[in-house]
Design a protein around this motif. Structure first.
Motif, mmCIF file in Angstrom:
data_model
loop_
_atom_site.group_PDB
_atom_site.id
_atom_site.type_symbol
_atom_site.label_atom_id
_atom_site.label_comp_id
_atom_site.label_asym_id
_atom_site.label_seq_id
_atom_site.Cartn_x
_atom_site.Cartn_y
_atom_site.Cartn_z
ATOM 1 N N VAL A 169 0.813 -1.221 0.000
ATOM 2 C CA VAL A 169 0.000 0.000 0.000
ATOM 3 C C VAL A 169 0.845 1.268 0.000
ATOM 4 C CG1 VAL A 169 -1.921 -1.160 1.147
ATOM 5 C CG2 VAL A 169 -0.217 0.060 2.526
ATOM 6 N N GLU A 170 2.122 1.181 0.276
ATOM 7 C CA GLU A 170 3.003 2.348 0.291
ATOM 8 C C GLU A 170 4.141 2.160 -0.711
ATOM 9 O OE1 GLU A 170 2.483 3.793 4.951
ATOM 10 O OE2 GLU A 170 4.426 3.079 4.237
ATOM 11 N N ILE A 171 4.474 3.244 -1.416
ATOM 12 C CA ILE A 171 5.665 3.249 -2.250
ATOM 13 C C ILE A 171 6.901 3.187 -1.352
ATOM 14 C CG2 ILE A 171 4.620 4.544 -4.149
ATOM 15 C CD1 ILE A 171 5.958 7.076 -2.919
ATOM 16 N N PRO A 172 8.054 2.827 -1.898
ATOM 17 C CA PRO A 172 9.282 2.964 -1.104
ATOM 18 C C PRO A 172 9.448 4.407 -0.623
ATOM 19 C CG PRO A 172 9.705 1.648 -3.053
ATOM 20 C CD PRO A 172 8.314 2.200 -3.206
ATOM 21 N N LEU A 173 9.535 4.577 0.669
ATOM 22 C CA LEU A 173 9.699 5.896 1.273
ATOM 23 C C LEU A 173 11.134 6.027 1.749
ATOM 24 C CD1 LEU A 173 6.302 6.044 3.180
ATOM 25 C CD2 LEU A 173 6.933 7.302 1.112
ATOM 26 N N LEU A 174 11.876 6.915 1.108
ATOM 27 C CA LEU A 174 13.307 7.047 1.343
ATOM 28 C C LEU A 174 13.589 7.988 2.499
ATOM 29 C CD1 LEU A 174 12.962 5.947 -1.571
ATOM 30 C CD2 LEU A 174 14.930 7.347 -2.224
ATOM 31 N N ASP A 175 14.767 7.851 3.059
ATOM 32 C CA ASP A 175 15.265 8.823 4.034
ATOM 33 C C ASP A 175 15.885 9.965 3.237
ATOM 34 O OD1 ASP A 175 16.392 10.291 6.040
ATOM 35 O OD2 ASP A 175 17.821 8.753 6.679
ATOM 36 N N VAL A 176 15.083 10.991 2.929
ATOM 37 C CA VAL A 176 15.542 12.051 2.029
ATOM 38 C C VAL A 176 16.629 12.921 2.647
ATOM 39 C CG1 VAL A 176 13.379 12.113 0.735
ATOM 40 C CG2 VAL A 176 13.654 13.578 2.748
ATOM 41 N N ASP A 177 16.860 12.779 3.945
ATOM 42 C CA ASP A 177 17.930 13.539 4.592
ATOM 43 C C ASP A 177 19.279 12.835 4.501
ATOM 44 O OD1 ASP A 177 16.192 15.590 5.414
ATOM 45 O OD2 ASP A 177 15.585 14.427 7.162
ATOM 46 N N ALA A 178 19.302 11.614 4.005
ATOM 47 C CA ALA A 178 20.552 10.858 3.893
ATOM 48 C C ALA A 178 21.373 11.382 2.714
ATOM 49 C CB ALA A 178 20.259 9.379 3.706
ATOM 50 N N ALA A 179 22.656 11.049 2.716
ATOM 51 C CA ALA A 179 23.529 11.491 1.634
ATOM 52 C C ALA A 179 23.161 10.839 0.308
ATOM 53 C CB ALA A 179 24.986 11.175 1.995
ATOM 54 N N ASP A 180 22.708 9.593 0.339
ATOM 55 C CA ASP A 180 22.354 8.860 -0.878
ATOM 56 C C ASP A 180 21.060 8.084 -0.635
ATOM 57 O OD1 ASP A 180 22.270 7.539 -3.293
ATOM 58 O OD2 ASP A 180 24.030 6.264 -2.903
ATOM 59 N N PRO A 181 19.927 8.774 -0.621
ATOM 60 C CA PRO A 181 18.669 8.103 -0.263
ATOM 61 C C PRO A 181 18.337 6.915 -1.156
ATOM 62 C CG PRO A 181 18.383 10.484 -0.290
ATOM 63 C CD PRO A 181 19.730 10.209 -0.874
ATOM 64 N N ALA A 182 18.459 7.081 -2.466
ATOM 65 C CA ALA A 182 18.109 5.999 -3.385
ATOM 66 C C ALA A 182 19.105 4.857 -3.289
ATOM 67 C CB ALA A 182 18.034 6.521 -4.819
ATOM 68 N N GLY A 183 20.390 5.184 -3.145
ATOM 69 C CA GLY A 183 21.397 4.142 -3.000
ATOM 70 C C GLY A 183 21.198 3.333 -1.736
ATOM 71 N N ASP A 184 20.855 4.026 -0.650
ATOM 72 C CA ASP A 184 20.588 3.317 0.604
ATOM 73 C C ASP A 184 19.396 2.381 0.455
ATOM 74 O OD1 ASP A 184 22.671 4.638 1.846
ATOM 75 O OD2 ASP A 184 21.384 6.087 2.878
ATOM 76 N N TYR A 185 18.374 2.841 -0.272
ATOM 77 C CA TYR A 185 17.188 2.000 -0.420
ATOM 78 C C TYR A 185 17.480 0.792 -1.301
ATOM 79 C CZ TYR A 185 12.245 1.298 0.383
ATOM 80 O OH TYR A 185 11.058 0.802 0.839
ATOM 81 N N ARG A 186 18.235 1.028 -2.356
ATOM 82 C CA ARG A 186 18.617 -0.086 -3.229
ATOM 83 C C ARG A 186 19.406 -1.136 -2.447
ATOM 84 N NH1 ARG A 186 22.485 1.676 -7.914
ATOM 85 N NH2 ARG A 186 23.768 2.051 -6.050
ATOM 86 N N ASP A 187 20.323 -0.671 -1.588
ATOM 87 C CA ASP A 187 21.104 -1.600 -0.774
ATOM 88 C C ASP A 187 20.208 -2.343 0.212
ATOM 89 O OD1 ASP A 187 23.749 -2.581 0.400
ATOM 90 O OD2 ASP A 187 22.850 -1.594 2.145
ATOM 91 N N GLY A 188 19.224 -1.639 0.786
ATOM 92 C CA GLY A 188 18.306 -2.294 1.711
ATOM 93 C C GLY A 188 17.521 -3.402 1.044
ATOM 94 N N LEU A 189 17.017 -3.145 -0.160
ATOM 95 C CA LEU A 189 16.298 -4.186 -0.890
ATOM 96 C C LEU A 189 17.212 -5.378 -1.176
ATOM 97 C CD1 LEU A 189 14.223 -2.090 -3.454
ATOM 98 C CD2 LEU A 189 13.324 -3.395 -1.510
ATOM 99 N N HIS A 190 18.453 -5.100 -1.539
ATOM 100 C CA HIS A 190 19.404 -6.182 -1.814
ATOM 101 C C HIS A 190 19.623 -7.041 -0.570
ATOM 102 C CE1 HIS A 190 22.870 -8.315 -3.412
ATOM 103 N NE2 HIS A 190 23.533 -7.976 -2.329
#
Length: 261
Positions: A169-190
């Motif tokens: 029900v929710e899209i991936p919600l990133l930590d937008v305050d991080a240095a690399d929000p999308a990279g962190d999320y990609r690593d989390g999924l991995h």
């Protein structure tokens, strides 16, 4: 209002809150010892959870907060004085945001005991599992969504307790305050997918949404990666979850934070 417990796997139960389809997970040992993951939102829900546990003859031995956001660090004295574990990074982040988080809790779910709010115990730096007497609950930490976010792998039940990831029900919600929000999320999924493969997990419990079986678990990895790819390319995502207005606003914020422009 009471919280109906639903068994989703051997020794694993969930309860759904009224706000944001938030899920609480209970891991219950054969002797009735309980590990509570993310115990709920409103005062009535958390207290009802405690009443249900007591009515079933179970006892709370420990808790785990998947991440430091306010809606995952609530508690009631009726659940007992037990360690409420989280990753060290999550404990640090919660201490830093405590005042703001208390204001958010007061605005959305008023009446919680402020002394019990966010009273987390950091796992040892080298911990691979939650220290409790029941079934193994392995910790998979990452930086997606929030500092110190962690999922729990329940290998004896084939369950991934994913925290605020892999939601239907929710899209991936990133930590937008991080240095690399999308990279962190990609690593989390991995990291989560590697754990699913390593332990042959067949059930996912998200922090918000609905429990999914093996096909749904695989699907959520695909759609979240599709969304993330569009986001990294600066494109609008054709994701049905964006029909919810607040998620549409979150998507626009994430586009601004991640867009290559």
């Amino acid at each position: 209002m009471g919280r109906q417990l639903t068994q989703v796997a051997p020794g694993v139960w969930t309860a759904t809150a009224e706000i944001w389809t938030s899920l609480t997970t209970l891991v219950v040992a054969d002797d009735g010892a309980c590990l509570i993951v993310d115990p709920g939102i409103t005062v009535a829900e958390v207290e009802s959870l405690a009443a249900e546990i007591h009515a079933r003859g179970w006892r709370v031995e420990a808790a785990f907060a998947t991440h430091p956001h306010w809606d995952h660090v609530l508690w009631s004295a009726q659940l007992g004085d037990v360690p409420r574990f989280a990753t060290p990074a999550a404990v640090t982040a919660q201490a830093r945001s405590r005042d703001a988080d208390l204001s958010k809790a007061d605005a959305t779910a008023p009446g919680h005991d402020r002394d019990l709010f966010g009273r987390l115990t950091a796992l040892p730096d080298d911990a691979v599992a939650v220290p409790w007497s029941g079934p193994r609950a392995l910790v998979v930490d990452h930086r997606a969504h929030a500092p110190g976010h962690a999922a729990l792998v329940l290998p004896d039940s084939g369950v991934l307790v994913a925290g605020d990831m892999l939601s239907d029900v929710e899209i991936p919600l990133l930590d937008v305050d991080a240095a690399d929000p999308a990279g962190d999320y990609r690593d989390g999924l991995h990291r989560l997918e590697a754990a699913v493969t390593r332990h042959a997990l067949t059930t996912v419990i998200p922090g918000h949404g609905h429990v999914g079986g093996p096909r749904e678990l695989a699907r959520r990895f695909v759609v979240d990666r599709v969304y993330l790819g569009a986001l990294r390319a600066g494109l609008d995502a054709a994701d049905p979850r964006l029909a919810d207005p607040w998620l549409g606003e979150a998507h626009e914020q994430q586009l601004r934070a991640v867009s290559p422009d």
